[in-house]
Write an enzyme that holds these catalytic residues in place. Structure first.
Site, mmCIF file in Angstrom:
data_model
loop_
_atom_site.group_PDB
_atom_site.id
_atom_site.type_symbol
_atom_site.label_atom_id
_atom_site.label_comp_id
_atom_site.label_asym_id
_atom_site.label_seq_id
_atom_site.Cartn_x
_atom_site.Cartn_y
_atom_site.Cartn_z
ATOM 1 N N ASN A 1 66.368 36.482 51.688
ATOM 2 C CA ASN A 1 65.010 36.010 52.008
ATOM 3 C C ASN A 1 65.089 34.544 52.427
ATOM 4 O O ASN A 1 66.176 33.984 52.537
ATOM 5 C CB ASN A 1 64.084 36.207 50.800
ATOM 6 C CG ASN A 1 64.603 35.458 49.595
ATOM 7 O OD1 ASN A 1 64.650 34.229 49.577
ATOM 8 N ND2 ASN A 1 65.048 36.207 48.583
ATOM 9 N N ASP B 1 64.386 42.212 44.792
ATOM 10 C CA ASP B 1 64.035 43.304 43.878
ATOM 11 C C ASP B 1 64.946 44.511 44.073
ATOM 12 O O ASP B 1 65.106 45.324 43.175
ATOM 13 C CB ASP B 1 62.574 43.720 44.112
ATOM 14 C CG ASP B 1 61.612 42.665 43.568
ATOM 15 O OD1 ASP B 1 61.868 42.162 42.464
ATOM 16 O OD2 ASP B 1 60.633 42.327 44.267
ATOM 17 N N LYS C 1 83.447 46.992 57.443
ATOM 18 C CA LYS C 1 82.251 46.752 58.262
ATOM 19 C C LYS C 1 81.655 48.088 58.741
ATOM 20 O O LYS C 1 82.392 48.940 59.253
ATOM 21 C CB LYS C 1 82.647 45.882 59.464
ATOM 22 C CG LYS C 1 81.471 45.470 60.305
ATOM 23 C CD LYS C 1 81.908 44.639 61.491
ATOM 24 C CE LYS C 1 80.738 44.447 62.433
ATOM 25 N NZ LYS C 1 81.140 43.912 63.715
ATOM 26 N N PHE D 1 57.793 32.080 38.497
ATOM 27 C CA PHE D 1 57.058 31.779 39.723
ATOM 28 C C PHE D 1 56.473 33.097 40.234
ATOM 29 O O PHE D 1 56.931 34.169 39.842
ATOM 30 C CB PHE D 1 57.991 31.182 40.786
ATOM 31 C CG PHE D 1 58.064 29.682 40.742
ATOM 32 C CD1 PHE D 1 58.712 29.044 39.703
ATOM 33 C CD2 PHE D 1 57.471 28.917 41.737
ATOM 34 C CE1 PHE D 1 58.782 27.657 39.658
ATOM 35 C CE2 PHE D 1 57.533 27.540 41.710
ATOM 36 C CZ PHE D 1 58.187 26.902 40.667
ATOM 37 N N LYS E 1 51.702 39.468 36.499
ATOM 38 C CA LYS E 1 53.155 39.244 36.387
ATOM 39 C C LYS E 1 53.463 38.479 35.101
ATOM 40 O O LYS E 1 54.415 38.786 34.392
ATOM 41 C CB LYS E 1 53.653 38.414 37.574
ATOM 42 C CG LYS E 1 54.218 39.266 38.690
ATOM 43 C CD LYS E 1 54.732 38.453 39.844
ATOM 44 C CE LYS E 1 54.842 39.381 41.061
ATOM 45 N NZ LYS E 1 55.029 38.692 42.305
ATOM 46 N N LYS F 1 55.762 40.127 32.283
ATOM 47 C CA LYS F 1 57.138 39.621 32.161
ATOM 48 C C LYS F 1 57.334 38.739 30.933
ATOM 49 O O LYS F 1 58.431 38.245 30.687
ATOM 50 C CB LYS F 1 57.522 38.861 33.431
ATOM 51 C CG LYS F 1 57.499 39.742 34.699
ATOM 52 C CD LYS F 1 58.175 39.074 35.856
ATOM 53 C CE LYS F 1 58.065 39.899 37.125
ATOM 54 N NZ LYS F 1 59.130 39.636 38.082
HETATM 55 O O1 PMT Z 1 63.193 27.741 47.647
HETATM 56 P P1 PMT Z 1 62.027 27.189 48.463
HETATM 57 O O2 PMT Z 1 62.251 27.308 49.949
HETATM 58 O O3 PMT Z 1 61.659 25.788 48.025
HETATM 59 O O4 PMT Z 1 60.763 28.109 48.162
HETATM 60 C C1 PMT Z 1 60.206 28.128 46.879
HETATM 61 C C2 PMT Z 1 59.812 29.560 46.463
HETATM 62 C C3 PMT Z 1 58.741 30.088 47.384
HETATM 63 C C4 PMT Z 1 61.043 30.489 46.501
HETATM 64 C C5 PMT Z 1 59.294 29.446 44.984
HETATM 65 O O5 PMT Z 1 58.182 28.587 44.972
HETATM 66 C C6 PMT Z 1 58.896 30.807 44.436
HETATM 67 O O6 PMT Z 1 57.786 31.275 44.583
HETATM 68 N N1 PMT Z 1 59.868 31.491 43.748
HETATM 69 C C7 PMT Z 1 59.703 32.864 43.246
HETATM 70 C C8 PMT Z 1 59.819 33.845 44.387
HETATM 71 C C9 PMT Z 1 59.758 35.268 43.887
HETATM 72 O O7 PMT Z 1 60.759 35.930 43.816
HETATM 73 O O8 PMT Z 1 58.577 35.636 43.474
HETATM 74 P P2 PMT Z 1 58.273 37.115 42.855
HETATM 75 O O9 PMT Z 1 56.787 37.122 42.745
HETATM 76 O O10 PMT Z 1 58.936 38.163 43.648
HETATM 77 O O11 PMT Z 1 58.945 37.089 41.429
HETATM 78 C C10 PMT Z 1 58.256 36.705 40.237
HETATM 79 C C11 PMT Z 1 59.191 36.014 39.266
HETATM 80 O O12 PMT Z 1 60.170 36.941 38.801
HETATM 81 C C12 PMT Z 1 59.952 34.846 39.824
HETATM 82 O O13 PMT Z 1 60.039 33.849 38.813
HETATM 83 C C13 PMT Z 1 61.329 35.427 40.120
HETATM 84 O O14 PMT Z 1 62.338 34.415 40.008
HETATM 85 C C14 PMT Z 1 61.474 36.468 39.045
HETATM 86 N N2 PMT Z 1 62.295 37.632 39.420
HETATM 87 C C15 PMT Z 1 61.953 38.403 40.494
HETATM 88 C C16 PMT Z 1 62.709 39.520 40.786
HETATM 89 C C17 PMT Z 1 63.817 39.859 39.972
HETATM 90 N N3 PMT Z 1 64.562 40.913 40.234
HETATM 91 N N4 PMT Z 1 64.118 39.068 38.932
HETATM 92 C C18 PMT Z 1 63.378 37.990 38.625
HETATM 93 O O15 PMT Z 1 63.669 37.277 37.666
#
Ligand code: PMT
Length: 398
Positions: A211, A280, A290, A325, A339, A343
């Site tokens: 991403n 995810d 490849k 986040f 969330k 979580k």
């Molecule tokens: O890195 P930058 O360019 O500065 O951008 C910042 C950002 C947009 C990446 C940051 O501000 C941000 O939003 N990070 C979380 C992105 C994300 O994965 O969001 P989510 O809504 O999909 O996940 C929710 C939370 O679960 C997040 O804390 C994530 O780290 C966590 N997660 C998600 C999926 C997973 N398999 N395991 C996790 O721990």
């Protein structure tokens, strides 16, 4: 990082690198520090005091015996005002005087009178730097408590190649900020784990799914926590940030690797902040070679990655501070609150990809602090550095 209400006394000595102290002055002013410059007479041969006066917006101290503007003993008042006393660049002559208690000009008398933490960035010819007398002086000053930002290797003004080039101004600035802020370091003794950047999920030895995360948000949090005295572990996926100097950084690629590194660092952490954009899903199987193109379309089978934040919540909710986040494109607060509750996070920093100045790759963010009960505090657009400080202040309250 913000140095409001901090006074940096910056000594500038007479070397060709003196002009670089102008850039440092400007960086310190941008961070809102009060910068008071002391120049040696030799420094004033290289750069005009007027340049420093204009950038620092303060009079430059140069002469021990100038007519005082108000009744004060200038070297004593400067020494008392300092939160940090930096000498950039420091010549061999300055090091020799400071190490041996010679106080024969404005800079060295103030240095002697000052009890604030000292930070010295030497710059000189390689042979002068490597001279055992200079090395002894550095050793002595270190043993007396001064910190050094050592010179780098490179091509010097005299044409020689070797050690003696003034260290990078960013590095010097960060160290001055760290020392200036160390008195009110509210996270001293705390262990903070931060994840940052994007994960990469391999398809074959050539390709991966990922991403747009640049890592800027997570790196800003790690740096702010470090400056506030915390012992920081940064688990970094793919990113475009410069090295996080002074911070223990564990580089990972996939979500599975990130999980391993975060869970292991979390064991003795006080605060865990998941700013990384974790995939995810990952390809169900990874080809050893490849994948060849064929005539028609192909399908990819994906499998779920573990949810690291959720695992942290299950293990540590109520025992450690857990911050997540949420990257949303619609119903920001509602989705983030769900969330947060699902979580087991203490709070979620929610940002909306469709808001200008927020999200991936930007230097700014627009975020809301969302709690499990659905309450939210909307924050205005600000730099990721400023947001990092707010997140840490919220986490420290818990
Ligand atoms: O890195 P930058 O360019 O500065 O951008 C910042 C950002 C947009 C990446 C940051 O501000 C941000 O939003 N990070 C979380 C992105 C994300 O994965 O969001 P989510 O809504 O999909 O996940 C929710 C939370 O679960 C997040 O804390 C994530 O780290 C966590 N997660 C998600 C999926 C997973 N398999 N395991 C996790 O721990």
């Amino acid at each position: 990082m913000n140095l409001k209400n901090k006074t940096v006394v910056l000594g500038v000595t007479g070397g060709i690198a003196a002009y670089k102290a102008l850039e440092l002055t400007s960086r310190l002013k941008k961070a809102e520090a009060d910068v008071k410059i002391i120049m040696t007479k030799a420094a004033a041969e290289f750069v005009s005091p007027l340049s420093f006066q204009s950038l620092s917006q303060n009079p430059v101290a140069l002469d021990m015996f100038e007519e005082p503007k108000a009744w004060e003993v200038r070297h004593i008042s400067l020494a008392k005002a300092a939160d940090v006393f930096a000498v950039v660049p420091a010549t061999a002559n300055f090091l020799g005087k400071a190490a041996n208690g010679i106080a024969d000009d404005m800079l060295t008398t103030t240095y002697m009178a000052c009890k604030a933490p000292k930070l010295i960035a030497p710059a000189m010819n390689t042979n002068m730097f490597e001279n055992p007398v200079t090395q002894e002086n550095i050793k002595k000053l270190k043993s007396l408590g001064a910190e050094f930002v050592m010179p780098a290797e490179g091509r010097l003004a005299c044409g020689d190649v070797g050690t003696g080039k003034l260290a990078d101004i960013d590095l010097i600035f960060e160290n001055i900020a760290r020392v200036a802020l160390s008195k009110d370091a509210d996270l001293r003794g705390k262990k903070v784990v931060v994840s940052a950047g994007a994960t990469r999920e391999a398809l074959d030895p050539v390709r991966y799914l990922t991403n747009h995360s640049s890592g800027k948000m997570g790196f800003a949090i790690a740096k702010a926590a470090y400056l506030r005295g915390a012992d920081v572990t940064l688990v970094a996926g793919a990113h475009t940030c410069p090295e996080a100097r002074g911070i223990n950084t564990v580089n990972v690629s996939s979500a599975l690797e990130m999980r391993g590194a975060v869970l292991s660092a979390a064991e003795d952490a006080d605060i865990i902040i998941m700013a990384a954009a974790v995939a995810d899903y990952r390809p169900k199987s990874v080809s050893d070679s490849k994948i060849k193109k064929s005539g028609g379309d192909i399908s990819l089978e994906l499998t779920r990655n573990p949810d690291i934040l959720k695992e942290l919540g299950e293990k540590y909710a109520g025992k450690k501070v857990i911050v997540g986040f949420a990257m949303e494109t619609e119903e920001l607060i509602k989705n983030a609150a769900e969330k947060c509750a699902a979580k087991g996070a203490d709070f979620i920093v929610a940002n909306n990809l469709s808001t200008a100045g927020a999200g991936f790759g930007t230097d700014t963010n627009v975020a809301s602090i969302v709690r499990p009960d659905g309450s939210a505090e909307d924050l205005p657009k600000m730099s990721k550095d400023e947001l990092a400080d707010i997140i840490l202040t919220e986490a420290a309250k818990l």
